[in-house]
Design a protein around this motif. Structure first.
Motif, mmCIF file in Angstrom:
data_model
loop_
_atom_site.group_PDB
_atom_site.id
_atom_site.type_symbol
_atom_site.label_atom_id
_atom_site.label_comp_id
_atom_site.label_asym_id
_atom_site.label_seq_id
_atom_site.Cartn_x
_atom_site.Cartn_y
_atom_site.Cartn_z
ATOM 1 N N PRO A 32 0.826 -1.223 0.000
ATOM 2 C CA PRO A 32 0.000 0.000 0.000
ATOM 3 C C PRO A 32 0.852 1.262 0.000
ATOM 4 O O PRO A 32 2.065 1.236 0.249
ATOM 5 N N ASP A 33 0.173 2.382 -0.274
ATOM 6 C CA ASP A 33 0.804 3.693 -0.092
ATOM 7 C C ASP A 33 0.907 3.955 1.409
ATOM 8 O O ASP A 33 0.064 3.496 2.181
ATOM 9 N N PRO A 34 1.927 4.698 1.887
ATOM 10 C CA PRO A 34 2.999 5.304 1.112
ATOM 11 C C PRO A 34 4.227 4.408 0.977
ATOM 12 O O PRO A 34 5.223 4.815 0.390
ATOM 13 N N ASP A 35 4.153 3.161 1.535
ATOM 14 C CA ASP A 35 5.358 2.327 1.598
ATOM 15 C C ASP A 35 5.947 2.025 0.224
ATOM 16 O O ASP A 35 7.159 2.037 0.043
ATOM 17 N N ARG A 36 5.085 1.731 -0.767
ATOM 18 C CA ARG A 36 5.636 1.383 -2.070
ATOM 19 C C ARG A 36 6.334 2.567 -2.723
ATOM 20 O O ARG A 36 7.358 2.408 -3.380
ATOM 21 N N ILE A 168 6.737 7.778 -18.097
ATOM 22 C CA ILE A 168 7.235 7.846 -16.723
ATOM 23 C C ILE A 168 8.388 8.841 -16.628
ATOM 24 O O ILE A 168 8.422 9.700 -15.728
ATOM 25 N N GLU A 169 9.335 8.739 -17.545
ATOM 26 C CA GLU A 169 10.519 9.591 -17.487
ATOM 27 C C GLU A 169 10.177 11.063 -17.688
ATOM 28 O O GLU A 169 10.794 11.935 -17.076
ATOM 29 N N GLU A 170 9.203 11.353 -18.533
ATOM 30 C CA GLU A 170 8.845 12.744 -18.776
ATOM 31 C C GLU A 170 8.092 13.359 -17.594
ATOM 32 O O GLU A 170 8.081 14.574 -17.428
ATOM 33 N N LEU A 171 7.479 12.510 -16.781
ATOM 34 C CA LEU A 171 6.782 13.000 -15.589
ATOM 35 C C LEU A 171 7.698 13.105 -14.374
ATOM 36 O O LEU A 171 7.435 13.867 -13.447
ATOM 37 N N TRP A 172 8.768 12.325 -14.354
ATOM 38 C CA TRP A 172 9.490 12.009 -13.129
ATOM 39 C C TRP A 172 9.930 13.235 -12.340
ATOM 40 O O TRP A 172 9.770 13.301 -11.118
ATOM 41 N N PRO A 177 8.317 11.882 -3.748
ATOM 42 C CA PRO A 177 7.893 10.724 -2.941
ATOM 43 C C PRO A 177 6.770 11.117 -1.991
ATOM 44 O O PRO A 177 6.751 12.259 -1.531
ATOM 45 N N PRO A 178 5.804 10.236 -1.739
ATOM 46 C CA PRO A 178 5.776 8.811 -2.112
ATOM 47 C C PRO A 178 5.017 8.505 -3.399
ATOM 48 O O PRO A 178 4.528 7.379 -3.559
ATOM 49 N N TYR A 179 4.873 9.458 -4.293
ATOM 50 C CA TYR A 179 4.356 9.224 -5.649
ATOM 51 C C TYR A 179 2.932 8.657 -5.677
ATOM 52 O O TYR A 179 2.596 7.835 -6.540
ATOM 53 N N GLU A 180 2.090 9.093 -4.771
ATOM 54 C CA GLU A 180 0.744 8.517 -4.701
ATOM 55 C C GLU A 180 -0.083 8.832 -5.943
ATOM 56 O O GLU A 180 -0.847 7.985 -6.424
#
Length: 541
Positions: A32-36, A168-172, A177-180
């Motif tokens: 689950p979020d935020p662990d992942r 993904i790379e264009e958003l990164w 973090p944690p990228y929810e």
């Protein structure tokens, strides 16, 4: 923490790239979020925990066990986190408490002072098993060393959400973090996040090595040739007043090169090679890769470094010309735009990578063999009709590097490796002979830790253990005499002069190409061989 620890263990023990991706995808799916998202940030190097230092952990463990015993254990294991996780003497009363989650650990450390953080770590070490203790220490001190690059983690995200890794790379760089929000989009429970990053990174186009079956397709009508310069690939993006310098993997390195960023007085995105040098009458004089290393991996650069090692970019492609995305245009048309674009830039910071004229493939063979500058690694061959496509498509761009230099050297030191190699002596320092031929002695010239198989590693490790003459912490001195020792055939890309090494030379990208069990050490090369090679490359300059 247990789930995160299990993930790290499995990643370390899984050598295959696709296997690592599968492990990450499965973890993202069940955690689950935020662990992942925090695990992802730890793997990509985007999780910064500043209040736990290795010296603090050494002092902490010495409160629990004998200092000399820990020193012996650390010497044997060779990795601080692994040593502490194995020797830690837990307080059983504390161990009965529930173990913290990854989110609990990160949130608690973010709020804690340095002294409070250390006591939190102490309590968690008591609560966790050896595997989770290792994960905790690696999380807190950084440097996971699990064989997963940021790029591979992003590819796992793309597979998890069934999207292109380019998205993904264009958003990164606009995400934190944690990228929810990112995970919600990948699970189809929310809209795609909008990139909030000004001057974002655009995934780069990569080349493939030119191999013999492809020789016949290379002709002057279809392909343009450029020199392959020995610097680092960068992307320069300036938009809306923001200026960013990215590495080829999308890391923002602008802070290390303010001299380049200050000169980015344009709107657009350029692709090129970052080099160091100084302004000369006929352009920019290029320094060696060793000079460039003086500027890399620094959080800040001094005024003196800016003066002694000024940076510049040799530009070879354009992705955005002002607001216009030109990546879909053929290389030949992008090149015309680039030539016009570069004329407007500061010539002491930017110049145009020249095209190399050739009539046929035989010309390229000779150019590759005898390039006009020692900082040239070989040739780039680009299809004139090719658009700029992220990733590594086969055919549009080829790299044809020079054959590596090869010498025979003698193994003199060995050091324990990291991760799954922490039980082996896998990092090798090698030397060549110098001095009078009647009384030669060895002088180290380089270090390598790859180029051999797992079976060869086992033989090397056994040899080191059976031929150790001295110990220096995790390093062993290996017996090396004219008639007794191990000769390593070492391949490398080039040489630089070095004041840091006793030999006076430093190798570029050394790796072990063969183990010469059959060769007596006295037949290894001499330092004069390397010095002559260095003089030859300098003479070309």
């Amino acid at each position: 923490m247990e789930e995160f620890a299990q993930l790290l263990d499995r990643l370390v023990l899984t050598p295959a790239r696709n296997g690592k991706i599968t492990l990450l995808v499965d973890y993202f799916r069940v955690t689950p979020d935020p662990d992942r998202g925090l695990a992802l940030a730890a793997i990509t190097g985007d999780l910064d925990i500043a209040n736990v230092k290795p010296a603090m952990l050494r002092a902490l463990v010495n409160e629990r066990i004998d200092e000399q015993l820990f020193a012996y254990s650390y010497d044997y294991v060779g990795d601080l986190a692994e040593t502490i996780s194995l020797v830690w003497s837990a307080d059983e009363a504390v161990r009965a408490n529930a173990a913290p989650s990854l989110g609990d650990v990160v949130a608690s450390l973010a709020r804690a002072s340095r002294s409070d953080a250390l006591r939190l770590v102490e309590r968690w070490l008591d609560q966790l098993d050896a595997s989770a203790r290792y994960a905790l220490i690696k999380l807190a001190t950084g440097g996971l060393r699990i064989g997963v690059s940021a790029r591979l983690a992003k590819q796992a995200l793309a597979q998890f959400g069934n999207v292109d890794v380019v998205e993904i790379e264009e958003l990164w760089h606009g995400l934190k973090p944690p990228y929810e929000a990112l995970f919600a989009w990948l699970e189809n429970t929310a809209e795609k996040p909008q990139s909030l990053a000004a001057a974002p990174f655009r995934p780069v186009m990569l080349s493939t090595p030119l191999e013999e079956p492809d020789y016949t397709r290379i002709n002057a009508e279809d392909y343009a040739a450029e020199w392959k310069w020995d610097g680092i690939r960068v992307q320069l993006t300036a938009e809306g007043g923001q200026r960013r310098i990215y590495s080829r993997t999308g890391d923002d390195i602008s802070h290390a090169f303010p001299d380049i960023a200050d000169a980015m007085d344009f709107e657009g995105t350029l692709d090129g090679e970052l080099l160091v040098g100084r302004s000369a009458v006929d352009g920019i004089e290029i320094g060696a890769f060793g000079d460039l290393q003086q500027r890399l991996n620094r959080k800040a650069v001094s005024v003196r470094q800016l003066e002694t090692h000024p940076a510049f970019v040799r530009v070879y492609d354009i992705l955005f010309d002002g607001p216009d995305d030109v990546r879909a245009l053929p290389f030949a048309e992008r090149r015309e735009r680039l030539e016009t674009f570069v004329k407007k830039l500061d010539p002491t910071r930017f110049d145009l990578s020249p095209l190399v004229p050739f009539a046929g493939f035989e010309d390229l063979v000779e150019l590759r063999r005898n390039p006009p500058h020692p900082i040239i690694e070989g040739l780039m061959l680009k299809q004139r009709s090719s658009s700029y496509v992220p990733g590594r498509p086969k055919g549009p761009w080829f790299k044809w590097k020079r054959d590596p230099f090869i010498i025979d050297a003698v193994l003199v030191y060995a050091q324990r490796g990291h991760g799954k190699r922490s039980s082996y002596y896998s990092d090798y320092t090698f030397a060549v002979w110098t001095g009078p031929e009647t009384e030669p002695h060895l002088v180290p010239v380089g270090k390598a830790y790859f180029g051999f198989t797992d079976e060869e590693l086992k033989r090397l490790d056994a040899y080191v253990r059976n031929n150790t003459t001295e110990r220096f912490g995790p390093v062993r001195s290996v017996r090396a005499e004219p008639e007794h020792g191990l000769v390593l055939e070492v391949a490398f890309e080039g040489l630089n002069r070095s004041k840091r090494h006793k030999s006076g030379v430093a190798m570029r990208f050394p790796r072990i190409s063969r183990l010469r069990w059959d060769k007596p050490p006295i037949e290894a090369d001499r330092l004069e061989t390397l010095e002559a090679l260095l003089r030859d490359t300098e003479a070309v300059d």
